[in-house]
Write an enzyme that holds these catalytic residues in place. Structure first.
Site, PDB file in Angstrom:
ATOM      1  N   SER A 133      41.023  14.449 -21.452  1.00 15.05           N
ATOM      2  CA  SER A 133      42.041  13.479 -21.055  1.00 15.05           C
ATOM      3  C   SER A 133      41.542  12.073 -21.281  1.00 15.05           C
ATOM      4  O   SER A 133      42.262  11.118 -21.024  1.00 15.05           O
ATOM      5  CB  SER A 133      42.384  13.680 -19.580  1.00 15.05           C
ATOM      6  OG  SER A 133      41.222  13.839 -18.841  1.00 15.05           O
ATOM      7  N   HIS A 160      46.591  18.224 -24.432  1.00 16.51           N
ATOM      8  CA  HIS A 160      46.175  18.033 -23.036  1.00 16.51           C
ATOM      9  C   HIS A 160      47.154  18.713 -22.081  1.00 16.51           C
ATOM     10  O   HIS A 160      48.324  18.347 -22.024  1.00 16.51           O
ATOM     11  CB  HIS A 160      46.086  16.529 -22.747  1.00 16.51           C
ATOM     12  CG  HIS A 160      45.611  16.217 -21.372  1.00 16.51           C
ATOM     13  ND1 HIS A 160      46.109  15.190 -20.624  1.00 16.51           N
ATOM     14  CD2 HIS A 160      44.674  16.815 -20.597  1.00 16.51           C
ATOM     15  CE1 HIS A 160      45.498  15.169 -19.454  1.00 16.51           C
ATOM     16  NE2 HIS A 160      44.633  16.154 -19.407  1.00 16.51           N
ATOM     17  N   GLU A 179      50.425  16.879 -23.372  1.00 20.09           N
ATOM     18  CA  GLU A 179      50.319  15.622 -24.127  1.00 20.09           C
ATOM     19  C   GLU A 179      49.677  15.943 -25.470  1.00 20.09           C
ATOM     20  O   GLU A 179      48.610  16.577 -25.506  1.00 20.09           O
ATOM     21  CB  GLU A 179      49.442  14.612 -23.378  1.00 20.09           C
ATOM     22  CG  GLU A 179      50.133  13.935 -22.216  1.00 20.09           C
ATOM     23  CD  GLU A 179      49.223  12.955 -21.483  1.00 20.09           C
ATOM     24  OE1 GLU A 179      49.685  11.859 -21.144  1.00 20.09           O
ATOM     25  OE2 GLU A 179      48.045  13.295 -21.216  1.00 20.09           O
ATOM     26  N   ASN A 233      47.280  10.268 -17.311  1.00 20.90           N
ATOM     27  CA  ASN A 233      46.115   9.858 -16.528  1.00 20.90           C
ATOM     28  C   ASN A 233      45.947   8.340 -16.488  1.00 20.90           C
ATOM     29  O   ASN A 233      45.369   7.808 -15.532  1.00 20.90           O
ATOM     30  CB  ASN A 233      44.839  10.519 -17.046  1.00 20.90           C
ATOM     31  CG  ASN A 233      44.729  11.950 -16.546  1.00 20.90           C
ATOM     32  OD1 ASN A 233      45.286  12.301 -15.514  1.00 20.90           O
ATOM     33  ND2 ASN A 233      44.032  12.781 -17.288  1.00 20.90           N
TER      34      ASN A 233
END
Ligand code: 3HC
Length: 286
Positions: free
Chosen positions: A121, A142, A154, A193
């Site tokens: 991430s 991700h 992602e 994130n």
């Protein structure tokens, strides 16, 4: 487009075991590897437990769970990845360790068109791509924890990732795994994130300064904003070591003070208080 039949997963921790599970449930042949037999056994146990949870919740039948388990091969030998179409790396958030994995994969995987993905991430996909002879086939995929439950992926191409790799990875995530894909540039934290981690760190700073208790902070966000769990219980779920690693990568990339891990987080990680997986974090898990 959904041409990926054989998948390898490197790392059978929280994320790796979830990634292996969703592939096996989708009918894909999966090889899972870990650095040691005990870590591999723990990964298998985690997958078995989650499959049983899915059966109890009526998401799959006992027969589906058994069939999914049969599609999984567990090994500590990376040479079992030679025939894989797609390999997803999900080891610790440590750049050098990930670079070593990609270097090894490049030697071991024989298929010229194989895709090498990372579940990172926060580590630049470019650095992982440059550790191989095939950066056009390296991409970030991700997932979110718990992987069998959360529908998002992602997709993170580096500057050198090829269009065909992006299209194949997207088709795999949507058509085979049934996930919803969003695309992000190759920047530490990507989309989710980059927004989530500063929020979690702010909640930790609130406790550190004696501003409020973990219970009240969590209750505030659960009842005041309808989040399924508050930031401290969520930090425990993600793992405090993982949050520290992501925060450090984001700080390294942007030098933004809000991304710098607060001392309380550092001390808790030093103490082995990693959250749910270690039995204690901001809460205790007996
Ligand atoms: C850090 C990384 O880089 C990125 C990240 O991962 S960031 C972290 C992202 N994760 C989050 O934000 C998690 C937020 N929390 C949640 O979504 C929820 O609290 C939770 C899903 C963890 C638990 O939800 P909760 O309602 O308490 O549990 P539970 O009712 O058992 O499960 C929710 C649903 O998932 C299903 N489920 C649970 N475990 C399952 C499994 N192993 N297999 C299949 N389905 C499962 C349940 O059946 C239920 O489905 P339903 O809504 O259709 O009834």
């Amino acid at each position: 487009m959904a041409d990926i039949q054989r998948v390898g997963v490197i790392g059978a921790g929280l994320m790796g075991s979830g990634i292996a599970e969703v592939h096996a449930r989708a009918g894909i042949d999966v090889v899972v590897t870990e650095v040691s037999q005990p870590a591999l056994d723990a990964g298998r146990a985690r997958i078995e437990k989650s499959l049983q949870r899915g059966v109890r919740a009526g998401k799959l039948t006992e027969a589906d769970a058994e069939a999914a388990l049969k599609r999984l091969t567990f090994t500590t030998d990376l040479s079992a990845f030679a025939d894989r179409d797609l390999v997803i790396e999900a080891i610790l958030e440590q750049e050098q360790a990930k670079v070593e994995v990609f270097r090894s994969l490049d030697k071991v995987v024989e298929r010229e068109d194989a895709i090498f993905a990372s579940n990172t991430s926060s580590i630049p996909i470019m650095k992982l791509g440059m550790a191989t002879r095939r950066p056009a086939q390296v991409i970030g995929i991700h997932f979110f924890n718990p992987v069998p439950v959360l529908p998002l992926v992602e997709l993170v191409p580096s500057l050198l990732t090829g269009e065909e790799t992006i299209a194949r990875a997207e088709a795999h995530a949507t058509e085979v795994l049934g996930k919803t894909v969003i695309r992000s540039q190759d920047r530490a934290g990507f989309i989710v994130n980059a927004l989530l981690v500063p929020y979690l760190l702010s909640a930790i700073r609130m406790i550190e300064s004696g501003f409020a208790s973990a219970e009240d902070i969590d209750r505030g966000m659960e009842l005041g904003t309808a989040h399924p769990m508050g930031p401290l219980r969520l930090s425990d779920l993600i793992g405090l070591d993982t949050i520290k690693a992501i925060a450090e990568s984001m700080y390294e990339e942007f030098k933004e003070p809000l991304y710098s891990p607060p001392p309380l987080l550092l001390r808790m990680v030093d103490a082995g208080l990693l959250g749910k997986k270690s039995g204690r974090g901001f809460y205790s898990y007996a």
